[in-house]
Design a protein around this motif. Sequence first.
Motif, PDB file in Angstrom:
ATOM      1  N   TRP A  40       0.819  -1.215   0.000  1.00 39.68           N
ATOM      2  CA  TRP A  40       0.000   0.000   0.000  1.00 39.68           C
ATOM      3  C   TRP A  40       0.851   1.263   0.000  1.00 39.68           C
ATOM      4  CZ3 TRP A  40      -5.224   0.259  -0.512  1.00 39.68           C
ATOM      5  CH2 TRP A  40      -5.921  -0.948  -0.413  1.00 39.68           C
ATOM      6  N   PRO A  53      -7.770   2.912  -3.725  1.00 37.71           N
ATOM      7  CA  PRO A  53      -8.653   2.350  -4.752  1.00 37.71           C
ATOM      8  C   PRO A  53      -9.167   3.463  -5.671  1.00 37.71           C
ATOM      9  CG  PRO A  53      -9.219   1.466  -2.606  1.00 37.71           C
ATOM     10  CD  PRO A  53      -8.233   2.582  -2.368  1.00 37.71           C
ATOM     11  N   THR A 131     -12.173  -1.700  -4.786  1.00 29.64           N
ATOM     12  CA  THR A 131     -11.318  -2.780  -5.270  1.00 29.64           C
ATOM     13  C   THR A 131      -9.850  -2.436  -5.034  1.00 29.64           C
ATOM     14  OG1 THR A 131     -11.378  -1.834  -7.491  1.00 29.64           O
ATOM     15  CG2 THR A 131     -12.950  -3.604  -7.013  1.00 29.64           C
ATOM     16  N   SER A 132      -9.047  -3.454  -4.858  1.00 28.52           N
ATOM     17  CA  SER A 132      -7.640  -3.284  -4.528  1.00 28.52           C
ATOM     18  C   SER A 132      -6.874  -2.553  -5.630  1.00 28.52           C
ATOM     19  CB  SER A 132      -6.996  -4.645  -4.284  1.00 28.52           C
ATOM     20  OG  SER A 132      -5.605  -4.474  -4.047  1.00 28.52           O
ATOM     21  N   ARG A 137      -3.109  -7.917  -7.171  1.00 27.62           N
ATOM     22  CA  ARG A 137      -4.148  -8.275  -6.201  1.00 27.62           C
ATOM     23  C   ARG A 137      -5.484  -7.710  -6.664  1.00 27.62           C
ATOM     24  NH1 ARG A 137      -1.398  -7.073  -0.382  1.00 27.62           N
ATOM     25  NH2 ARG A 137       0.456  -8.323  -0.712  1.00 27.62           N
ATOM     26  N   LEU A 141     -12.291  -5.047  -1.330  1.00 30.73           N
ATOM     27  CA  LEU A 141     -11.627  -4.851  -0.041  1.00 30.73           C
ATOM     28  C   LEU A 141     -12.625  -4.835   1.102  1.00 30.73           C
ATOM     29  CD1 LEU A 141      -9.353  -1.958  -1.265  1.00 30.73           C
ATOM     30  CD2 LEU A 141      -8.609  -4.287  -0.783  1.00 30.73           C
TER      31      LEU A 141
END
Length: 168
Positions: A40, A53, A131-132, A137, A141
């Motif tokens: 992240w 996101p 969404t990630s 990935r 989430l």
Amino acid sequence: MRTLLDSCETTASPSYRLLGLHDTTMGAETFHDDADRTKWLLPGPGLVYLQAPSQVITVAIRLESWTTEPPLPPGTWAGREEVEVDLPEGELCLQTVDGGEMAELPLVLPSAGTYRMRWQWVFNPDRGPFTSPLEGRDGVLDQLGAGAADLDGRDQFCLVQVWRTAGA
């Protein structure tokens, strides 16, 4: 003994799925080319960017300056990561990539030096799904968590705790 030195709150809108904290001397630098995009946080010289996101429009942020490593906040968070960053001026500003403008933050840090930053976040269940943004990935989430009360209608809430590292 750990002590909360200062705190401040602000709101921001990520652009290009990024939201950055910079030392005020760093200008419009970017994270390292070899930064791990499966994480992240993307660190760079005097800065760190949070990947957000694409569905996130507004982020509520609480920043805290501590004398030493603070306790982990209670509850379950959607995510948590830590990174170390050199802050040559010891003053922070907030930047989004598209505008390039930096908004100085009133958070008081003890001095210039090397700091550890712990970022924790939660997403608004009424505004998702999210969404990630992480490389490799996919998927939706988790949106519930400890900071939900601090969302105040925004898409995401981040708690950023900052403290000097040992030997600094």
